[in-house]
Design a protein around this motif. Structure first.
Motif, PDB file in Angstrom:
ATOM      1  N   UNK A 112       0.827  -1.211   0.000  1.00  0.00           N
ATOM      2  CA  UNK A 112       0.000   0.000   0.000  1.00  0.00           C
ATOM      3  C   UNK A 112       0.862   1.262   0.000  1.00  0.00           C
ATOM      4  N   UNK A 113       0.392   2.310  -0.668  1.00  0.00           N
ATOM      5  CA  UNK A 113       1.073   3.600  -0.665  1.00  0.00           C
ATOM      6  C   UNK A 113       0.039   4.681  -0.363  1.00  0.00           C
ATOM      7  N   UNK A 114       0.111   5.283   0.843  1.00  0.00           N
ATOM      8  CA  UNK A 114      -0.881   6.307   1.215  1.00  0.00           C
ATOM      9  C   UNK A 114      -0.983   7.450   0.205  1.00  0.00           C
ATOM     10  N   UNK A 115       0.065   7.696  -0.571  1.00  0.00           N
ATOM     11  CA  UNK A 115       0.034   8.792  -1.553  1.00  0.00           C
ATOM     12  C   UNK A 115      -0.929   8.505  -2.694  1.00  0.00           C
ATOM     13  N   UNK A 116      -1.313   7.250  -2.835  1.00  0.00           N
ATOM     14  CA  UNK A 116      -2.215   6.883  -3.911  1.00  0.00           C
ATOM     15  C   UNK A 116      -3.675   6.814  -3.501  1.00  0.00           C
ATOM     16  N   UNK A 117      -3.999   7.105  -2.231  1.00  0.00           N
ATOM     17  CA  UNK A 117      -5.378   7.009  -1.761  1.00  0.00           C
ATOM     18  C   UNK A 117      -6.248   8.114  -2.365  1.00  0.00           C
ATOM     19  N   UNK A 118      -7.487   7.793  -2.698  1.00  0.00           N
ATOM     20  CA  UNK A 118      -8.449   8.808  -3.154  1.00  0.00           C
ATOM     21  C   UNK A 118      -9.731   8.756  -2.318  1.00  0.00           C
ATOM     22  N   UNK A 119     -10.112   7.541  -1.898  1.00  0.00           N
ATOM     23  CA  UNK A 119     -11.270   7.366  -1.021  1.00  0.00           C
ATOM     24  C   UNK A 119     -10.937   6.247  -0.040  1.00  0.00           C
ATOM     25  N   UNK A 120     -11.097   6.534   1.250  1.00  0.00           N
ATOM     26  CA  UNK A 120     -10.782   5.521   2.259  1.00  0.00           C
ATOM     27  C   UNK A 120     -11.884   5.451   3.308  1.00  0.00           C
ATOM     28  N   UNK A 121     -12.014   4.284   3.908  1.00  0.00           N
ATOM     29  CA  UNK A 121     -12.954   4.064   5.018  1.00  0.00           C
ATOM     30  C   UNK A 121     -12.116   3.815   6.266  1.00  0.00           C
ATOM     31  N   UNK A 122     -12.386   4.609   7.300  1.00  0.00           N
ATOM     32  CA  UNK A 122     -11.538   4.583   8.496  1.00  0.00           C
ATOM     33  C   UNK A 122     -12.391   4.558   9.759  1.00  0.00           C
ATOM     34  N   UNK A 123     -12.031   3.703  10.705  1.00  0.00           N
ATOM     35  CA  UNK A 123     -12.675   3.683  12.018  1.00  0.00           C
ATOM     36  C   UNK A 123     -11.845   4.553  12.975  1.00  0.00           C
ATOM     37  N   UNK A 124     -12.522   5.434  13.711  1.00  0.00           N
ATOM     38  CA  UNK A 124     -11.797   6.352  14.583  1.00  0.00           C
ATOM     39  C   UNK A 124     -12.736   7.021  15.579  1.00  0.00           C
ATOM     40  N   UNK A 125     -12.182   7.507  16.674  1.00  0.00           N
ATOM     41  CA  UNK A 125     -12.972   8.375  17.551  1.00  0.00           C
ATOM     42  C   UNK A 125     -12.614   9.839  17.290  1.00  0.00           C
ATOM     43  N   UNK A 126     -11.878  10.079  16.198  1.00  0.00           N
ATOM     44  CA  UNK A 126     -11.500  11.432  15.796  1.00  0.00           C
ATOM     45  C   UNK A 126     -12.002  11.727  14.377  1.00  0.00           C
TER      46      UNK A 126
END
Length: 220
Positions: A112-126
């Protein structure tokens, strides 16, 4: 009779580091404060007119912002998430150091390369900080709000990535996750209710006591 000044302090990780600082500032809690079996939430101190309340870290900012407490100790992560205009944060206490990071399963991270992300699903309390961070990079972040057990989200398919506080990284490792990006470095701040700061003269010298306590500790 003037109402006591109330200082909100967080339960858990930060509290252990905060107590020596409180004592350096001349604020010595009553014995019950250190009693782990005590269910009490409000405590007197050896300084007349100053009480402590012990609440969840996320609630410290809310109590102070709404004037239920006049001062508090809280992480910069919480301040960023809530962004209350009613709060003034005059002193970095230099405790509770950690970082707010993006993590994902080690197997996923390998390719994985974070620089290539365009849409992500993330679990967080922030969710606010997370969405803001990725929006600045042109990435659409779909945030799933959780209050704890963040590491379970990728394991159970709720969301492939998480944003959470990381200190040693041990919890991530034990759950097969690795950090892939740091959103912010975090430390705890002394916060003050802006209205109380202007209207209660005793708060200014109290803030100075905390500032001196930090300077004394750092010089030791």
């Amino acid at each position: 009779m003037t109402d006591p000044i109330i200082i909100a302090v967080p339960k858990g990780r930060i509290l252990e580091e905060a107590v020596p600082l409180l004592m350096r500032a001349g604020i010595v809690p009553e014995a019950a404060f250190s009693d782990e079996s005590s269910r009490a939430l409000r405590f007197h101190t050896q300084t007349p007119g100053i009480d402590l309340i012990r609440v969840r870290a996320f609630d410290v900012a809310t109590f102070v912002a709404h004037g239920a407490a006049q001062l508090g100790i809280v992480g910069s992560d919480v301040l960023a998430e809530f962004d209350y205009s009613e709060l003034y944060a005059p002193v970095d206490l230099g405790i509770g150091h950690c970082r707010l990071s993006v993590a994902e399963p080690a197997q996923m991270a390998a390719g994985d390369d974070p620089r290539g992300w365009s849409h992500i699903r993330i679990a967080t309390k922030y969710p606010h900080v997370t969405a803001q961070h990725f929006e600045a990079r042109g990435v659409q972040a779909e945030c799933v709000k959780l209050n704890g057990a963040m590491e379970l989200a990728p394991l159970l398919g709720l969301a492939p990535r998480i944003v959470d506080l990381v200190s040693s990284g041990r919890t991530l490792k034990e759950n097969g996750l690795v950090e892939v990006e740091v959103i912010a470095e975090v430390s705890s701040r002394l916060i003050v209710n802006r209205a109380a700061f202007k209207t209660r003269a005793e708060i200014v010298p109290l803030v100075e006591r905390f500032r001196r306590a930090v300077e004394m500790r750092d010089a030791a």
